[in-house]
Design a protein around this motif. Sequence first.
Motif, PDB file in Angstrom:
ATOM      1  N   PRO A   1     -34.085  26.874  27.843  1.00 34.63           N
ATOM      2  CA  PRO A   1     -35.544  26.970  27.941  1.00 34.63           C
ATOM      3  C   PRO A   1     -36.080  27.896  26.844  1.00 34.63           C
ATOM      4  O   PRO A   1     -35.386  28.831  26.453  1.00 34.63           O
ATOM      5  CB  PRO A   1     -35.795  27.600  29.312  1.00 34.63           C
TER       6      PRO A   1
ATOM      7  N   SER B   1     -31.441  17.632  30.112  1.00 31.86           N
ATOM      8  CA  SER B   1     -31.737  19.040  30.446  1.00 31.86           C
ATOM      9  C   SER B   1     -32.896  19.131  31.437  1.00 31.86           C
ATOM     10  O   SER B   1     -33.046  20.139  32.126  1.00 31.86           O
ATOM     11  CB  SER B   1     -32.083  19.833  29.187  1.00 31.86           C
TER      12      SER B   1
ATOM     13  N   THR C   1     -31.636  16.602  25.456  1.00 37.16           N
ATOM     14  CA  THR C   1     -33.003  16.990  25.832  1.00 37.16           C
ATOM     15  C   THR C   1     -33.379  16.321  27.148  1.00 37.16           C
ATOM     16  O   THR C   1     -33.858  16.968  28.079  1.00 37.16           O
ATOM     17  CB  THR C   1     -33.993  16.563  24.724  1.00 37.16           C
TER      18      THR C   1
ATOM     19  N   LEU D   1     -35.797  19.605  30.708  1.00 40.96           N
ATOM     20  CA  LEU D   1     -36.803  20.525  30.158  1.00 40.96           C
ATOM     21  C   LEU D   1     -37.633  19.772  29.131  1.00 40.96           C
ATOM     22  O   LEU D   1     -37.126  18.876  28.452  1.00 40.96           O
ATOM     23  CB  LEU D   1     -36.117  21.696  29.453  1.00 40.96           C
ATOM     24  N   SER D   2     -38.906  20.156  28.985  1.00 40.72           N
ATOM     25  CA  SER D   2     -39.661  19.513  27.908  1.00 40.72           C
ATOM     26  C   SER D   2     -39.818  20.452  26.719  1.00 40.72           C
ATOM     27  O   SER D   2     -39.965  20.026  25.583  1.00 40.72           O
ATOM     28  CB  SER D   2     -41.010  19.003  28.400  1.00 40.72           C
ATOM     29  N   ASP D   3     -39.764  21.782  26.974  1.00 39.63           N
ATOM     30  CA  ASP D   3     -39.863  22.764  25.887  1.00 39.63           C
ATOM     31  C   ASP D   3     -38.554  23.531  25.836  1.00 39.63           C
ATOM     32  O   ASP D   3     -38.211  24.225  26.792  1.00 39.63           O
ATOM     33  CB  ASP D   3     -41.006  23.742  26.154  1.00 39.63           C
ATOM     34  N   LEU D   4     -37.824  23.390  24.767  1.00 44.44           N
ATOM     35  CA  LEU D   4     -36.513  24.045  24.731  1.00 44.44           C
ATOM     36  C   LEU D   4     -36.087  24.411  23.319  1.00 44.44           C
ATOM     37  O   LEU D   4     -36.614  23.894  22.330  1.00 44.44           O
ATOM     38  CB  LEU D   4     -35.462  23.160  25.401  1.00 44.44           C
TER      39      LEU D   4
END
Length: 280
Positions: free
Chosen positions: A116, A81, A78, A83-86
Amino acid sequence: MALAYCNGSFIQSDEPAVPIDERGHQFGDGVYEVIRVYQGRPFMLDEHLDRLFKSAAAIRLEIGHDGESLKRIIGELTQKSGLSDLDLYVQATRGIAPRNHLFPACPASVSMTAKPFREIPADARAAGISVMLHPDERWLNCWIKSLNLLPNILAKQAASERGCLEAVLVRDGQVTEGTSSNVYMVKDGAIRTAPLSNQILAGITRMAVQRIAHELRIPFIEQSFTPEELRQADEAFITSTTTEVMPVVRFEDGSLVRDGKPGPVARALYERFRAMTGQD
Ligand SMILES: Cc1ncc(COP(=O)(O)O)c(C=O)c1O
Protein backbone atom coordinates in the motif's frame (compact mmCIF):
# COMPACT_ATOMS: atom_id res chain seq x y z
CA MET A 1 0.91 -8.00 4.62
CA ALA A 2 2.04 -7.25 1.10
CA LEU A 3 1.49 -9.55 -1.84
CA ALA A 4 4.60 -10.65 -3.67
CA TYR A 5 5.66 -12.41 -6.84
CA CYS A 6 8.74 -14.62 -6.94
CA ASN A 7 9.89 -16.49 -10.04
CA GLY A 8 6.45 -17.52 -11.24
CA SER A 9 4.52 -17.75 -7.94
CA PHE A 10 2.34 -15.25 -6.13
CA ILE A 11 3.00 -15.41 -2.37
CA GLN A 12 2.69 -13.34 0.78
CA SER A 13 5.75 -11.14 1.28
CA ASP A 14 6.56 -12.76 4.65
CA GLU A 15 6.69 -16.27 3.17
CA PRO A 16 10.24 -17.63 2.78
CA ALA A 17 11.09 -17.42 -0.91
CA VAL A 18 14.72 -16.43 -1.45
CA PRO A 19 17.28 -19.22 -0.90
CA ILE A 20 20.52 -18.36 0.91
CA ASP A 21 22.41 -18.70 -2.39
CA GLU A 22 20.34 -16.05 -4.15
CA ARG A 23 22.81 -13.52 -5.50
CA GLY A 24 20.74 -10.53 -4.49
CA HIS A 25 21.08 -11.76 -0.91
CA GLN A 26 24.76 -12.75 -1.20
CA PHE A 27 26.13 -9.88 -3.27
CA GLY A 28 23.38 -7.35 -3.96
CA ASP A 29 23.99 -8.55 -7.53
CA GLY A 30 20.92 -7.12 -9.18
CA VAL A 31 18.86 -4.10 -10.14
CA TYR A 32 15.42 -2.85 -9.20
CA GLU A 33 12.60 -0.41 -9.88
CA VAL A 34 9.95 1.29 -7.77
CA ILE A 35 6.75 2.02 -9.63
CA ARG A 36 3.70 3.76 -8.23
CA VAL A 37 0.28 2.50 -9.22
CA TYR A 38 -2.45 5.13 -9.04
CA GLN A 39 -6.02 3.83 -9.16
CA GLY A 40 -4.85 0.59 -10.68
CA ARG A 41 -2.71 2.29 -13.33
CA PRO A 42 1.10 2.15 -13.11
CA PHE A 43 2.49 5.66 -13.62
CA MET A 44 5.04 6.03 -16.46
CA LEU A 45 5.44 2.25 -16.64
CA ASP A 46 7.21 2.25 -20.02
CA GLU A 47 9.80 4.68 -18.67
CA HIS A 48 10.37 2.55 -15.55
CA LEU A 49 10.74 -0.65 -17.58
CA ASP A 50 13.06 1.09 -20.01
CA ARG A 51 15.27 2.15 -17.07
CA LEU A 52 15.11 -1.38 -15.61
CA PHE A 53 16.32 -2.90 -18.89
CA LYS A 54 19.08 -0.27 -19.15
CA SER A 55 20.21 -0.99 -15.56
CA ALA A 56 20.16 -4.74 -16.27
CA ALA A 57 22.13 -4.34 -19.50
CA ALA A 58 24.68 -2.19 -17.67
CA ILE A 59 25.42 -5.05 -15.25
CA ARG A 60 25.18 -7.61 -18.08
CA LEU A 61 22.06 -9.22 -16.62
CA GLU A 62 19.55 -10.96 -18.87
CA ILE A 63 16.25 -10.58 -16.99
CA GLY A 64 14.54 -13.40 -18.89
CA HIS A 65 11.34 -11.41 -19.47
CA ASP A 66 10.51 -8.81 -22.06
CA GLY A 67 8.54 -5.66 -21.28
CA GLU A 68 5.21 -7.25 -22.19
CA SER A 69 5.84 -10.18 -19.87
CA LEU A 70 6.79 -7.88 -16.97
CA LYS A 71 3.70 -5.75 -17.67
CA ARG A 72 1.52 -8.86 -17.48
CA ILE A 73 2.98 -9.86 -14.11
CA ILE A 74 2.69 -6.29 -12.79
CA GLY A 75 -0.96 -6.22 -13.91
CA GLU A 76 -1.69 -9.57 -12.28
CA LEU A 77 0.08 -8.63 -9.03
CA THR A 78 -1.81 -5.33 -8.88
CA GLN A 79 -5.12 -7.05 -9.46
CA LYS A 80 -4.45 -9.87 -6.96
CA SER A 81 -3.28 -7.37 -4.31
CA GLY A 82 -6.81 -5.94 -4.15
CA LEU A 83 -5.24 -2.48 -3.80
CA SER A 84 -5.79 0.35 -6.24
CA ASP A 85 -3.00 2.64 -4.96
CA LEU A 86 0.27 0.87 -4.35
CA ASP A 87 4.03 0.98 -4.51
CA LEU A 88 5.31 -1.83 -6.67
CA TYR A 89 8.92 -2.97 -6.26
CA VAL A 90 10.53 -5.05 -9.03
CA GLN A 91 13.82 -6.80 -8.35
CA ALA A 92 15.94 -8.71 -10.84
CA THR A 93 19.04 -10.53 -9.66
CA ARG A 94 21.63 -12.81 -11.25
CA GLY A 95 19.81 -15.85 -9.87
CA ILE A 96 20.41 -18.68 -7.45
CA ALA A 97 23.81 -20.37 -7.54
CA PRO A 98 26.54 -21.41 -5.08
CA ARG A 99 28.52 -18.38 -3.96
CA ASN A 100 31.17 -17.36 -6.46
CA HIS A 101 31.82 -13.83 -7.68
CA LEU A 102 31.87 -14.91 -11.34
CA PHE A 103 28.59 -14.86 -13.29
CA PRO A 104 26.66 -18.14 -12.79
CA ALA A 105 25.05 -20.13 -15.62
CA CYS A 106 21.54 -19.87 -14.20
CA PRO A 107 18.47 -17.84 -15.02
CA ALA A 108 17.85 -14.47 -13.36
CA SER A 109 15.54 -14.24 -10.35
CA VAL A 110 12.62 -11.85 -10.71
CA SER A 111 10.58 -10.83 -7.70
CA MET A 112 8.07 -8.09 -6.97
CA THR A 113 6.11 -6.76 -4.01
CA ALA A 114 2.91 -4.74 -4.01
CA LYS A 115 2.63 -2.54 -0.94
CA PRO A 116 0.00 0.00 0.00
CA PHE A 117 1.10 3.62 -0.60
CA ARG A 118 3.25 5.01 2.16
CA GLU A 119 1.20 8.19 2.20
CA ILE A 120 2.94 11.30 3.51
CA PRO A 121 0.61 13.07 5.96
CA ALA A 122 -0.82 16.26 4.43
CA ASP A 123 0.51 18.45 7.28
CA ALA A 124 4.05 17.05 6.83
CA ARG A 125 3.83 17.74 3.11
CA ALA A 126 2.47 21.23 3.72
CA ALA A 127 5.34 21.98 6.12
CA GLY A 128 8.13 20.67 3.84
CA ILE A 129 11.12 18.62 4.96
CA SER A 130 14.59 19.10 6.45
CA VAL A 131 17.67 17.75 4.71
CA MET A 132 21.26 17.09 5.73
CA LEU A 133 24.21 17.69 3.45
CA HIS A 134 26.38 14.57 3.30
CA PRO A 135 29.40 13.44 1.24
CA ASP A 136 28.42 11.33 -1.77
CA GLU A 137 30.38 8.14 -1.09
CA ARG A 138 28.80 6.04 -3.83
CA TRP A 139 30.46 4.47 -6.86
CA LEU A 140 30.52 6.18 -10.25
CA ASN A 141 27.63 4.28 -11.84
CA CYS A 142 24.79 5.96 -9.98
CA TRP A 143 22.66 5.93 -13.16
CA ILE A 144 22.27 2.16 -12.64
CA LYS A 145 19.44 1.43 -10.20
CA SER A 146 21.52 -1.17 -8.39
CA LEU A 147 20.45 -3.16 -5.33
CA ASN A 148 23.67 -2.05 -3.63
CA LEU A 149 22.41 0.77 -1.45
CA LEU A 150 24.84 0.76 1.48
CA PRO A 151 26.14 4.34 1.07
CA ASN A 152 22.56 5.54 0.56
CA ILE A 153 21.40 3.72 3.69
CA LEU A 154 24.24 5.09 5.82
CA ALA A 155 23.68 8.67 4.62
CA LYS A 156 19.91 8.50 5.11
CA GLN A 157 20.35 7.04 8.60
CA ALA A 158 22.79 9.84 9.49
CA ALA A 159 20.22 12.37 8.21
CA SER A 160 17.44 10.77 10.20
CA GLU A 161 19.54 10.91 13.36
CA ARG A 162 19.79 14.67 12.78
CA GLY A 163 16.01 14.95 12.39
CA CYS A 164 16.13 15.15 8.58
CA LEU A 165 14.09 13.19 6.08
CA GLU A 166 16.72 13.06 3.34
CA ALA A 167 20.48 13.41 2.89
CA VAL A 168 21.53 15.64 0.00
CA LEU A 169 24.72 14.16 -1.42
CA VAL A 170 27.73 16.28 -2.37
CA ARG A 171 30.55 15.15 -4.65
CA ASP A 172 33.48 17.38 -5.64
CA GLY A 173 31.73 20.40 -4.15
CA GLN A 174 28.51 19.91 -6.15
CA VAL A 175 25.11 18.58 -5.12
CA THR A 176 24.43 15.36 -7.00
CA GLU A 177 21.09 14.03 -5.69
CA GLY A 178 19.46 12.60 -2.58
CA THR A 179 19.86 9.07 -1.24
CA SER A 180 16.53 8.16 -2.85
CA SER A 181 15.52 11.32 -4.70
CA ASN A 182 16.63 13.96 -7.17
CA VAL A 183 17.36 17.43 -5.76
CA TYR A 184 16.42 20.84 -7.19
CA MET A 185 16.85 24.49 -6.29
CA VAL A 186 14.86 27.44 -7.59
CA LYS A 187 16.49 30.81 -8.15
CA ASP A 188 14.92 33.82 -9.84
CA GLY A 189 12.04 31.68 -11.11
CA ALA A 190 14.23 29.00 -12.75
CA ILE A 191 14.57 25.38 -11.60
CA ARG A 192 18.10 23.99 -11.44
CA THR A 193 19.11 20.36 -11.04
CA ALA A 194 22.20 18.28 -11.74
CA PRO A 195 22.49 17.18 -15.39
CA LEU A 196 22.01 13.51 -16.25
CA SER A 197 25.35 11.74 -15.92
CA ASN A 198 26.88 8.67 -14.32
CA GLN A 199 26.67 10.54 -10.98
CA ILE A 200 22.88 10.53 -10.61
CA LEU A 201 19.89 8.32 -11.26
CA ALA A 202 17.73 9.54 -14.13
CA GLY A 203 14.60 9.86 -11.99
CA ILE A 204 11.29 9.12 -13.62
CA THR A 205 9.68 11.82 -11.45
CA ARG A 206 12.47 14.15 -12.63
CA MET A 207 11.35 13.41 -16.19
CA ALA A 208 7.73 14.17 -15.25
CA VAL A 209 8.74 17.41 -13.51
CA GLN A 210 10.80 18.47 -16.52
CA ARG A 211 7.72 17.99 -18.73
CA ILE A 212 5.53 19.91 -16.26
CA ALA A 213 8.05 22.76 -16.05
CA HIS A 214 8.00 22.94 -19.85
CA GLU A 215 4.19 23.10 -19.84
CA LEU A 216 4.16 25.78 -17.13
CA ARG A 217 6.94 27.69 -18.93
CA ILE A 218 9.25 27.49 -15.94
CA PRO A 219 12.90 27.34 -17.06
CA PHE A 220 14.45 23.94 -16.22
CA ILE A 221 18.22 24.26 -16.15
CA GLU A 222 20.30 21.08 -15.97
CA GLN A 223 23.35 22.49 -14.27
CA SER A 224 24.94 21.41 -11.00
CA PHE A 225 25.00 23.72 -7.99
CA THR A 226 26.98 23.94 -4.78
CA PRO A 227 25.64 23.42 -1.25
CA GLU A 228 26.14 27.18 -0.77
CA GLU A 229 23.92 27.95 -3.78
CA LEU A 230 21.32 25.56 -2.38
CA ARG A 231 21.41 27.37 0.97
CA GLN A 232 20.87 30.69 -0.85
CA ALA A 233 18.06 29.38 -3.06
CA ASP A 234 14.59 30.89 -3.22
CA GLU A 235 13.18 27.36 -2.98
CA ALA A 236 14.37 23.78 -2.87
CA PHE A 237 12.61 20.49 -3.40
CA ILE A 238 13.21 16.79 -4.01
CA THR A 239 11.38 14.34 -6.25
CA SER A 240 10.95 10.59 -6.27
CA THR A 241 8.32 8.01 -7.09
CA THR A 242 7.23 7.75 -3.45
CA THR A 243 7.65 11.36 -2.28
CA GLU A 244 6.46 12.87 -5.61
CA VAL A 245 7.38 16.57 -5.34
CA MET A 246 8.45 17.47 -1.79
CA PRO A 247 9.54 20.95 -0.70
CA VAL A 248 12.79 21.27 1.28
CA VAL A 249 12.59 24.06 3.85
CA ARG A 250 15.38 23.53 6.36
CA PHE A 251 18.92 22.19 6.79
CA GLU A 252 20.33 20.04 9.58
CA ASP A 253 21.93 23.04 11.27
CA GLY A 254 18.53 24.74 11.60
CA SER A 255 19.11 27.24 8.78
CA LEU A 256 16.14 27.78 6.48
CA VAL A 257 15.53 27.86 2.76
CA ARG A 258 14.30 31.43 2.35
CA ASP A 259 11.52 31.86 4.95
CA GLY A 260 11.32 28.15 5.80
CA LYS A 261 8.02 27.66 3.96
CA PRO A 262 7.32 25.67 0.77
CA GLY A 263 7.55 27.94 -2.24
CA PRO A 264 5.22 28.59 -5.19
CA VAL A 265 7.25 26.68 -7.82
CA ALA A 266 7.26 23.40 -5.85
CA ARG A 267 3.56 23.91 -5.12
CA ALA A 268 2.69 24.47 -8.78
CA LEU A 269 4.72 21.41 -9.86
CA TYR A 270 3.08 19.27 -7.19
CA GLU A 271 -0.44 20.37 -8.12
CA ARG A 272 0.17 19.55 -11.76
CA PHE A 273 1.80 16.24 -10.78
CA ARG A 274 -1.28 15.29 -8.77
CA ALA A 275 -3.47 16.04 -11.76
CA MET A 276 -1.19 13.94 -14.02
CA THR A 277 -1.49 11.00 -11.65
CA GLY A 278 -5.25 11.34 -11.33
CA GLN A 279 -5.16 12.29 -7.64
CA ASP A 280 -7.52 15.26 -7.96
C1 LIG B 1 19.43 7.62 -5.83
C2 LIG B 1 18.09 7.98 -6.36
N1 LIG B 1 17.96 9.11 -7.09
C3 LIG B 1 16.76 9.49 -7.58
C4 LIG B 1 15.61 8.75 -7.33
C5 LIG B 1 14.29 9.21 -7.89
O1 LIG B 1 13.92 8.38 -8.96
P1 LIG B 1 12.39 8.16 -9.36
O2 LIG B 1 11.79 9.51 -9.57
O3 LIG B 1 12.47 7.36 -10.60
O4 LIG B 1 11.75 7.43 -8.22
C6 LIG B 1 15.70 7.56 -6.59
C7 LIG B 1 14.52 6.76 -6.34
O5 LIG B 1 14.50 5.86 -5.57
C8 LIG B 1 16.97 7.17 -6.10
O6 LIG B 1 17.11 6.03 -5.38
